[in-house]
Design a protein around this motif. Structure first.
Motif, PDB file in Angstrom:
ATOM      1  N   LYS A 110      40.386  40.536  40.464  1.00 59.33           N
ATOM      2  CA  LYS A 110      40.905  41.012  41.748  1.00 59.33           C
ATOM      3  C   LYS A 110      42.042  40.127  42.238  1.00 59.33           C
ATOM      4  CE  LYS A 110      39.444  42.029  46.487  1.00 59.33           C
ATOM      5  NZ  LYS A 110      38.286  42.025  47.451  1.00 59.33           N
ATOM      6  N   ASP A 111      41.858  38.791  42.160  1.00 56.32           N
ATOM      7  CA  ASP A 111      42.882  37.871  42.647  1.00 56.32           C
ATOM      8  C   ASP A 111      44.146  37.946  41.797  1.00 56.32           C
ATOM      9  OD1 ASP A 111      41.219  37.086  44.663  1.00 56.32           O
ATOM     10  OD2 ASP A 111      40.560  35.233  43.680  1.00 56.32           O
ATOM     11  N   LEU A 112      43.989  38.075  40.477  1.00 58.03           N
ATOM     12  CA  LEU A 112      45.164  38.197  39.608  1.00 58.03           C
ATOM     13  C   LEU A 112      45.944  39.464  39.927  1.00 58.03           C
ATOM     14  CD1 LEU A 112      43.729  37.004  36.168  1.00 58.03           C
ATOM     15  CD2 LEU A 112      45.510  35.862  37.513  1.00 58.03           C
ATOM     16  N   HIS A 113      45.224  40.539  40.199  1.00 57.02           N
ATOM     17  CA  HIS A 113      45.895  41.801  40.546  1.00 57.02           C
ATOM     18  C   HIS A 113      46.652  41.669  41.861  1.00 57.02           C
ATOM     19  CE1 HIS A 113      46.669  46.072  40.961  1.00 57.02           C
ATOM     20  NE2 HIS A 113      46.134  46.033  42.171  1.00 57.02           N
ATOM     21  N   ASN A 114      46.062  40.959  42.821  1.00 59.32           N
ATOM     22  CA  ASN A 114      46.709  40.806  44.124  1.00 59.32           C
ATOM     23  C   ASN A 114      47.924  39.893  44.046  1.00 59.32           C
ATOM     24  OD1 ASN A 114      44.824  42.465  45.365  1.00 59.32           O
ATOM     25  ND2 ASN A 114      43.474  40.773  45.947  1.00 59.32           N
ATOM     26  N   GLU A 115      47.806  38.809  43.289  1.00 58.98           N
ATOM     27  CA  GLU A 115      48.888  37.840  43.206  1.00 58.98           C
ATOM     28  C   GLU A 115      49.974  38.235  42.209  1.00 58.98           C
ATOM     29  OE1 GLU A 115      49.411  35.052  44.956  1.00 58.98           O
ATOM     30  OE2 GLU A 115      47.677  35.521  46.219  1.00 58.98           O
ATOM     31  N   LEU A 116      49.568  38.912  41.145  1.00 56.38           N
ATOM     32  CA  LEU A 116      50.520  39.306  40.097  1.00 56.38           C
ATOM     33  C   LEU A 116      50.370  40.807  39.818  1.00 56.38           C
ATOM     34  CD1 LEU A 116      49.787  36.330  37.660  1.00 56.38           C
ATOM     35  CD2 LEU A 116      51.758  36.527  39.203  1.00 56.38           C
ATOM     36  N   PRO A 117      50.692  41.649  40.776  1.00 56.01           N
ATOM     37  CA  PRO A 117      50.442  43.095  40.610  1.00 56.01           C
ATOM     38  C   PRO A 117      51.246  43.723  39.478  1.00 56.01           C
ATOM     39  CG  PRO A 117      51.822  42.675  42.532  1.00 56.01           C
ATOM     40  CD  PRO A 117      51.321  41.333  42.055  1.00 56.01           C
ATOM     41  N   GLU A 118      52.362  43.083  39.105  1.00 52.00           N
ATOM     42  CA  GLU A 118      53.187  43.656  38.030  1.00 52.00           C
ATOM     43  C   GLU A 118      52.632  43.365  36.644  1.00 52.00           C
ATOM     44  OE1 GLU A 118      54.466  39.447  38.564  1.00 52.00           O
ATOM     45  OE2 GLU A 118      53.906  41.118  39.878  1.00 52.00           O
ATOM     46  N   GLU A 119      51.707  42.417  36.557  1.00 49.38           N
ATOM     47  CA  GLU A 119      51.134  42.047  35.264  1.00 49.38           C
ATOM     48  C   GLU A 119      49.951  42.960  34.930  1.00 49.38           C
ATOM     49  OE1 GLU A 119      52.367  39.961  33.206  1.00 49.38           O
ATOM     50  OE2 GLU A 119      53.916  39.150  34.538  1.00 49.38           O
ATOM     51  N   LYS A 120      49.976  43.537  33.755  1.00 51.13           N
ATOM     52  CA  LYS A 120      48.904  44.417  33.306  1.00 51.13           C
ATOM     53  C   LYS A 120      48.014  43.682  32.304  1.00 51.13           C
ATOM     54  CE  LYS A 120      50.896  47.688  35.657  1.00 51.13           C
ATOM     55  NZ  LYS A 120      50.330  48.123  36.958  1.00 51.13           N
ATOM     56  N   GLY A 121      46.801  44.184  32.132  1.00 53.23           N
ATOM     57  CA  GLY A 121      45.916  43.648  31.103  1.00 53.23           C
ATOM     58  C   GLY A 121      44.933  42.613  31.599  1.00 53.23           C
ATOM     59  N   PHE A 122      44.780  42.489  32.940  1.00 53.89           N
ATOM     60  CA  PHE A 122      43.863  41.483  33.466  1.00 53.89           C
ATOM     61  C   PHE A 122      42.771  42.117  34.327  1.00 53.89           C
ATOM     62  CE2 PHE A 122      47.810  39.293  32.506  1.00 53.89           C
ATOM     63  CZ  PHE A 122      47.336  38.255  31.713  1.00 53.89           C
ATOM     64  N   SER A 123      42.314  43.269  33.885  1.00 51.93           N
ATOM     65  CA  SER A 123      41.187  43.918  34.548  1.00 51.93           C
ATOM     66  C   SER A 123      39.907  43.146  34.242  1.00 51.93           C
ATOM     67  CB  SER A 123      41.041  45.358  34.064  1.00 51.93           C
ATOM     68  OG  SER A 123      40.711  45.369  32.676  1.00 51.93           O
ATOM     69  N   GLU A 124      38.854  43.420  34.996  1.00 51.85           N
ATOM     70  CA  GLU A 124      37.571  42.765  34.746  1.00 51.85           C
ATOM     71  C   GLU A 124      37.110  43.019  33.311  1.00 51.85           C
ATOM     72  OE1 GLU A 124      32.898  43.123  36.207  1.00 51.85           O
ATOM     73  OE2 GLU A 124      34.509  43.986  37.438  1.00 51.85           O
ATOM     74  N   ARG A 125      37.267  44.241  32.861  1.00 49.41           N
ATOM     75  CA  ARG A 125      36.836  44.593  31.503  1.00 49.41           C
ATOM     76  C   ARG A 125      37.619  43.812  30.457  1.00 49.41           C
ATOM     77  NH1 ARG A 125      37.582  50.559  28.718  1.00 49.41           N
ATOM     78  NH2 ARG A 125      36.235  50.236  26.912  1.00 49.41           N
ATOM     79  N   ASN A 126      38.929  43.695  30.669  1.00 49.40           N
ATOM     80  CA  ASN A 126      39.756  43.025  29.671  1.00 49.40           C
ATOM     81  C   ASN A 126      39.523  41.517  29.670  1.00 49.40           C
ATOM     82  OD1 ASN A 126      41.499  43.861  27.579  1.00 49.40           O
ATOM     83  ND2 ASN A 126      43.254  42.954  28.627  1.00 49.40           N
ATOM     84  N   ILE A 127      39.255  40.940  30.837  1.00 52.99           N
ATOM     85  CA  ILE A 127      38.965  39.505  30.881  1.00 52.99           C
ATOM     86  C   ILE A 127      37.656  39.214  30.153  1.00 52.99           C
ATOM     87  CG2 ILE A 127      38.398  37.579  32.407  1.00 52.99           C
ATOM     88  CD1 ILE A 127      40.355  38.746  34.436  1.00 52.99           C
ATOM     89  N   LYS A 128      36.681  40.107  30.268  1.00 56.48           N
ATOM     90  CA  LYS A 128      35.437  39.940  29.517  1.00 56.48           C
ATOM     91  C   LYS A 128      35.700  40.025  28.011  1.00 56.48           C
ATOM     92  CE  LYS A 128      32.273  41.611  33.100  1.00 56.48           C
ATOM     93  NZ  LYS A 128      31.355  42.697  33.520  1.00 56.48           N
ATOM     94  N   ARG A 129      36.664  40.859  27.643  1.00 54.32           N
ATOM     95  CA  ARG A 129      37.043  40.945  26.235  1.00 54.32           C
ATOM     96  C   ARG A 129      37.697  39.646  25.763  1.00 54.32           C
ATOM     97  NH1 ARG A 129      39.772  47.002  26.206  1.00 54.32           N
ATOM     98  NH2 ARG A 129      37.876  48.193  25.718  1.00 54.32           N
ATOM     99  N   MET A 130      38.465  39.009  26.648  1.00 54.04           N
ATOM    100  CA  MET A 130      39.083  37.731  26.292  1.00 54.04           C
ATOM    101  C   MET A 130      38.022  36.676  26.022  1.00 54.04           C
ATOM    102  SD  MET A 130      42.116  37.658  29.175  1.00 54.04           S
ATOM    103  CE  MET A 130      43.014  39.172  29.553  1.00 54.04           C
ATOM    104  N   LEU A 131      36.989  36.669  26.846  1.00 55.19           N
ATOM    105  CA  LEU A 131      35.888  35.730  26.645  1.00 55.19           C
ATOM    106  C   LEU A 131      35.197  36.011  25.312  1.00 55.19           C
ATOM    107  CD1 LEU A 131      34.070  33.483  27.715  1.00 55.19           C
ATOM    108  CD2 LEU A 131      32.764  35.233  28.961  1.00 55.19           C
TER     109      LEU A 131
END
Length: 374
Positions: free
Chosen positions: A65-86
């Motif tokens: 949520k914070d990444l979306h608010n601070e960097l709205p132009e950046e894609k690929g940082f949804s909750e689902r995708n961050i879990k995939r990164m982990l």
């Protein structure tokens, strides 16, 4: 100044075009590699905090949520995708210690203050040998996500990675290949290749063919004729070529051969760009019969005499049947001169038992419909 082009201009043009394509490919791979390193780093940071500071499940949704608010132009940082990164970091914890173009380093501790047991070091070494960094960094992120979720066996996952790169599979095609267990079907055709072709050609040809072939893109009624099957495959030629695999180039349907004034017609004729040979395909409804091998041997002989260039390798035959008897096929092929394979094909696949048991029966559906009208 003369406006005439030099004689070697076509060679110059081809060389420059090749260099441009090569540079474009390297650029795409470089971008993909940097993206994967970033995602790995994020996964590593989260894993470190979870282990050292006991971060809970609420962190990742808040981070997304914070990444979306601070960097709205950046894609690929949804909750689902961050879990995939982990998950990506935990699958390949050694990747961060490697850089593109270097040899796989010896496994080391990834985080300061964390100790690895000898068993963990051995497991990491095994993973690094199966999934070298240059392989991991060549596979697109979306493909990694599907592979981690759907393919648990390491060697099988490696097969899909390498085959994806060899064939240029998109993410959707990769998923389809996984769902149809392509790794189990590759190289399973009954054949006489080991007897009729030198090594390593025999191994390469064997791995080119599958058993069974899945033609679930066709809609044919029970009792269909062979000509209907042939027509359907050509009508869906792109999907048919995808199922055949990389390298098959379509030459013709009902390809005419004139031999001593008699007319003969090959069901389907292909040329394989990697094997550098013609491939004759004969479609048969029902069970395999020994006489099919003799007919295919005849076709391969004629193609070799009439079409094969001196630089081409021997023509290969592929007999596709609904129910090939493997033992019968191997005996029939043993006595023929040409390299021939026999595989089965399926129009629709049987449902897995787990899925079949989860589906309602006709009686259950009727009972539910009856309740709706009460």
């Amino acid at each position: 100044m003369s406006t005439r082009l030099p004689a070697d201009y076509p060679a110059l043009f081809a060389d420059i075009k090749r260099r441009i394509r090569y540079a474009q490919t390297r650029a795409v791979l470089a971008v993909n590699a940097e993206l994967l390193r970033l995602y790995w780093d994020i996964g590593a940071l989260i894993d470190q905090r979870q282990k050292q500071e006991g971060w809970g499940a609420a962190v990742i949704p808040r981070l997304a949520k914070d990444l979306h608010n601070e960097l709205p132009e950046e894609k690929g940082f949804s909750e689902r995708n961050i879990k995939r990164m982990l998950a990506f970091y935990r699958e390949y914890p050694y990747l961060g210690a490697c850089t593109a173009g270097t040899e796989v380093p010896q496994p080391v501790a990834q985080m300061a203050g964390r100790k690895k047991r000898p068993q963990a070091v051995a497991q990491t070494a095994d993973m690094a040998s199966i999934f070298p960094p240059e392989l991991l960094l060549s596979v697109p992120w979306g493909h990694h996500a599907e592979l981690i979720a759907k393919v648990k066996d390491a060697n099988t996952r490696q097969w899909y990675m390498r085959t994806t790169l060899e064939n240029g599979w998109s993410r959707n095609i990769l998923v389809m290949q996984i769902e149809t267990a392509a790794h189990q079907r590759q190289g399973n055709a009954a054949s006489n290749f080991a007897l009729r072709l030198p090594s390593p050609d025999s191994d390469l040809v064997q791995q080119t063919l599958k058993d069974p072939y899945l033609f679930d893109f066709l809609t044919l009624e029970v009792g269909f004729h062979e000509r209907e099957l042939e027509t359907g495959l050509i009508a869906h030629l792109e999907k048919f070529l995808l199922e055949l695999g990389q390298g098959f180039a379509f030459v013709g349907r009902q390809y005419h051969l004139d031999l001593g004034g008699d007319d003969f017609y090959i069901d389907l004729l292909f040329y394989h760009l990697k094997l550098r040979c013609y491939v004759v395909i004969d479609l048969k409804r029902g069970d395999f019969k020994p006489e099919y091998a003799g007919k295919m041997n005849f076709y391969c002989n004629v193609v070799d005499d009439q079409l094969r260039h001196e630089s081409d390798k021997p023509t290969i035959g592929l007999i596709l049947c609904q129910q090939p008897n493997r033992v019968l096929a191997e005996y029939a092929l043993r006595g023929v001169d040409k390299p021939i394979g026999v595989s089965s094909f399926e129009i629709t696949r049987a449902l897995p038992k787990t899925l079949k048991s989860a589906l309602p029966s006709i009686e259950q559906i009727e009972r539910e419909l009856g309740r709706e009208h009460e």
